[in-house]
Motif scaffolding. Structure first.
Motif, mmCIF file in Angstrom:
data_model
loop_
_atom_site.group_PDB
_atom_site.id
_atom_site.type_symbol
_atom_site.label_atom_id
_atom_site.label_comp_id
_atom_site.label_asym_id
_atom_site.label_seq_id
_atom_site.Cartn_x
_atom_site.Cartn_y
_atom_site.Cartn_z
ATOM 1 N N PRO A 29 -1.640 14.482 -1.118
ATOM 2 C CA PRO A 29 -2.174 13.122 -1.315
ATOM 3 C C PRO A 29 -1.159 12.028 -1.008
ATOM 4 C CG PRO A 29 -2.789 14.531 -3.154
ATOM 5 C CD PRO A 29 -1.797 15.301 -2.349
ATOM 6 N N VAL A 30 0.120 12.260 -1.366
ATOM 7 C CA VAL A 30 1.165 11.271 -1.071
ATOM 8 C C VAL A 30 1.360 11.144 0.433
ATOM 9 C CG1 VAL A 30 3.606 10.690 -1.380
ATOM 10 C CG2 VAL A 30 2.315 11.690 -3.275
ATOM 11 N N LEU A 31 1.398 12.282 1.132
ATOM 12 C CA LEU A 31 1.552 12.257 2.582
ATOM 13 C C LEU A 31 0.357 11.591 3.254
ATOM 14 C CD1 LEU A 31 3.013 15.834 3.222
ATOM 15 C CD2 LEU A 31 4.220 13.649 3.305
ATOM 16 N N PHE A 32 -0.823 11.779 2.682
ATOM 17 C CA PHE A 32 -2.019 11.125 3.224
ATOM 18 C C PHE A 32 -1.888 9.607 3.139
ATOM 19 C CE2 PHE A 32 -6.182 9.194 2.258
ATOM 20 C CZ PHE A 32 -6.838 9.457 3.454
ATOM 21 N N ILE A 33 -1.462 9.111 1.962
ATOM 22 C CA ILE A 33 -1.289 7.667 1.800
ATOM 23 C C ILE A 33 -0.225 7.138 2.754
ATOM 24 C CG2 ILE A 33 -0.436 5.885 0.212
ATOM 25 C CD1 ILE A 33 -1.901 7.230 -2.015
ATOM 26 N N VAL A 37 -0.517 4.309 5.684
ATOM 27 C CA VAL A 37 0.356 3.133 5.705
ATOM 28 C C VAL A 37 1.089 3.036 7.043
ATOM 29 C CG1 VAL A 37 2.403 2.073 4.662
ATOM 30 C CG2 VAL A 37 0.630 3.036 3.202
ATOM 31 N N ALA A 38 1.584 4.179 7.543
ATOM 32 C CA ALA A 38 2.299 4.179 8.823
ATOM 33 C C ALA A 38 1.376 3.749 9.965
ATOM 34 C CB ALA A 38 2.870 5.572 9.107
ATOM 35 N N TRP A 39 0.156 4.265 9.962
ATOM 36 C CA TRP A 39 -0.798 3.861 11.003
ATOM 37 C C TRP A 39 -1.157 2.372 10.859
ATOM 38 C CZ3 TRP A 39 -5.735 2.037 9.836
ATOM 39 C CH2 TRP A 39 -6.487 1.655 10.947
ATOM 40 N N SER A 40 -1.358 1.907 9.626
ATOM 41 C CA SER A 40 -1.704 0.493 9.428
ATOM 42 C C SER A 40 -0.571 -0.416 9.882
ATOM 43 C CB SER A 40 -2.047 0.224 7.957
ATOM 44 O OG SER A 40 -0.897 0.308 7.130
ATOM 45 N N TYR A 41 0.668 0.046 9.733
ATOM 46 C CA TYR A 41 1.811 -0.738 10.213
ATOM 47 C C TYR A 41 1.745 -0.897 11.731
ATOM 48 C CZ TYR A 41 6.606 -2.372 10.806
ATOM 49 O OH TYR A 41 7.718 -3.129 11.122
ATOM 50 N N TYR A 42 1.477 0.200 12.417
ATOM 51 C CA TYR A 42 1.352 0.150 13.880
ATOM 52 C C TYR A 42 0.179 -0.743 14.291
ATOM 53 C CZ TYR A 42 -0.010 1.711 18.556
ATOM 54 O OH TYR A 42 -0.387 1.753 19.871
ATOM 55 N N ALA A 43 -0.960 -0.560 13.632
ATOM 56 C CA ALA A 43 -2.151 -1.325 14.000
ATOM 57 C C ALA A 43 -1.952 -2.816 13.749
ATOM 58 C CB ALA A 43 -3.364 -0.813 13.216
ATOM 59 N N TYR A 44 -1.327 -3.162 12.625
ATOM 60 C CA TYR A 44 -1.172 -4.575 12.284
ATOM 61 C C TYR A 44 -0.072 -5.237 13.107
ATOM 62 C CZ TYR A 44 -1.137 -8.808 9.468
ATOM 63 O OH TYR A 44 -1.238 -10.120 9.061
ATOM 64 N N LEU A 68 6.693 -8.696 3.526
ATOM 65 C CA LEU A 68 6.962 -8.926 2.101
ATOM 66 C C LEU A 68 6.022 -8.101 1.226
ATOM 67 C CD1 LEU A 68 7.625 -12.782 1.870
ATOM 68 C CD2 LEU A 68 9.247 -10.942 1.363
ATOM 69 N N SER A 69 4.727 -8.168 1.527
ATOM 70 C CA SER A 69 3.756 -7.415 0.722
ATOM 71 C C SER A 69 3.949 -5.916 0.892
ATOM 72 C CB SER A 69 2.324 -7.809 1.099
ATOM 73 O OG SER A 69 2.052 -7.496 2.450
ATOM 74 N N LEU A 70 4.250 -5.468 2.115
ATOM 75 C CA LEU A 70 4.470 -4.045 2.355
ATOM 76 C C LEU A 70 5.717 -3.548 1.621
ATOM 77 C CD1 LEU A 70 3.786 -1.412 3.862
ATOM 78 C CD2 LEU A 70 5.196 -2.245 5.757
ATOM 79 N N SER A 71 6.780 -4.333 1.632
ATOM 80 C CA SER A 71 8.024 -3.925 0.969
ATOM 81 C C SER A 71 7.837 -3.770 -0.531
ATOM 82 C CB SER A 71 9.134 -4.950 1.250
ATOM 83 O OG SER A 71 9.403 -5.031 2.632
ATOM 84 N N MET A 72 7.155 -4.729 -1.164
ATOM 85 C CA MET A 72 6.925 -4.642 -2.601
ATOM 86 C C MET A 72 6.027 -3.453 -2.946
ATOM 87 S SD MET A 72 8.825 -6.975 -3.764
ATOM 88 C CE MET A 72 8.343 -6.854 -5.477
ATOM 89 N N PHE A 73 5.034 -3.237 -2.122
ATOM 90 C CA PHE A 73 4.120 -2.103 -2.324
ATOM 91 C C PHE A 73 4.876 -0.777 -2.239
ATOM 92 C CE2 PHE A 73 1.365 0.672 0.570
ATOM 93 C CZ PHE A 73 0.932 1.476 -0.463
#
Length: 324
Positions: A29-33, A37-44, A68-73
């Motif tokens: 589950p952690v690897l899934f999240i 996140v890694a894909w969303s970083y590329y997409a965004y 900023l939001s990604l780092s805090m998350f």
């Protein structure tokens, strides 16, 4: 002649392999999240900001607030995962001599007497449903107030809330603040991505967005909205629990005191309840650093329980003095 049954070497190796396979599977589950996140970083960053957004100023602003939001998350997520659970101190462990007496006890009353005698100097206010000392036979220890045995971790955990597979860790006294911040910053991340991607999603819907990158933006918007919807209810629920000074387990079954169940037994008022989790320093309330008050073993009681606790203690002391 004594015969000792030994497991074959191959079976021992298989057992070890199964153990490590199960441990590895818990990280799925952690690897899934992290994959999402890694894909969303590329997409965004690449597909949306660099290849779709035309204004340089908009690109800069989008990227600053996004990181900023990604780092805090990610910071809060890391702390939730890798903070050690709160373990029961040694003074709560039953010595071998007392444990042997428990095993030899002929009645539940005798067992209860042994446990009460051992725990009389421990600062416990909670009892079990029968009014006896809370004892874990798996860990062979007296349970501190609000502690529970986690079957996944295989031990008793201080102020246990629940075991969360998405962080592969017990959410408890040591990382409860981090868990709430993780939920809050994950929700903020999803809302920010969804809102900034919304104009380009509308452009895609109207046929004004061209190129293969438009599909990344489409899925980015849907994934952010989907995760945001699932997070908002969970985040609000835990905010409510903080305001009431309860855990998830205590929300299902109220803690039992000497006078009976009391779901408000640990509630000190909304502000003090908040400070118990986030600390008394406002500058670090929303940073994923340790600031929770207390030690996870003793918890302040509300005024009603304090009076009851003291009056019953004084009554018990008088009775012991009279018997003596």
């Amino acid at each position: 002649m004594k015969f000792v049954l030994k497991m074959p070497l191959a079976s021992q190796n298989n057992k070890g392999s199964c153990f490590w396979c199960i441990k590895a599977m818990k990280w799925v589950p952690v690897l899934f999240i992290m994959t999402i996140v890694a894909w969303s970083y590329y997409a965004y960053v690449v597909k949306l900001c660099f290849l779709t957004v035309d204004s340089i100023l908009s690109q800069i602003l989008y990227l600053i607030f996004y990181h900023l939001s990604l780092s805090m998350f990610l910071w809060a997520y890391w702390q939730t995962i890798f903070t050690e659970i709160g373990r029961v101190p040694l003074k709560y462990k039953i010595p071998d001599s007392d444990h042997e007496q428990l095993l030899r006890a002929e009645s539940p009353e005798e067992q209860r007497h042994i446990l009460e005698e051992f725990s009389k100097n421990l600062p416990n206010a909670n009892v079990n449903i029968n009014g006896a000392v809370r004892y874990c036979d798996k860990c062979r220890c007296i349970k501190p107030d609000r502690a529970h045995h986690c079957s996944v971790c295989g031990e008793c955990v201080l102020k246990m809330d629940h075991h969360c597979p998405w962080v592969n860790n017990c959410v408890s006294f040591t990382n409860y603040k981090f868990f709430i911040l993780f939920l809050g910053y994950a929700l903020l991340y999803c809302l920010y991505v969804a809102l900034t991607a919304l104009p380009y999603f509308i452009a895609f819907w109207n046929g004004d967005l061209q190129g293969i990158g438009r599909f990344h933006i489409l899925f980015l918007f849907f994934v952010a909205v989907m995760f945001g919807i699932s997070l908002i209810s969970l985040f609000c629920y835990h905010c409510y629990l903080v305001s009431e000074n309860r855990t998830t387990l205590e929300a299902f079954r109220a803690p039992i005191f000497r006078t009976g169940e009391d779901k408000h037994g640990f509630s000190l008022g909304r502000y003090d309840n908040f400070c118990e989790v986030f600390g008394d320093n406002p500058r670090i309330w929303f940073l994923p650093v340790k600031s929770s008050l207390g030690n996870g073993i003793e918890f302040p009681l509300n005024l009603h329980q304090q009076r009851t606790y003291r009056s019953m203690d004084s009554t018990q002391n008088r009775l012991e003095a009279n018997i003596g």
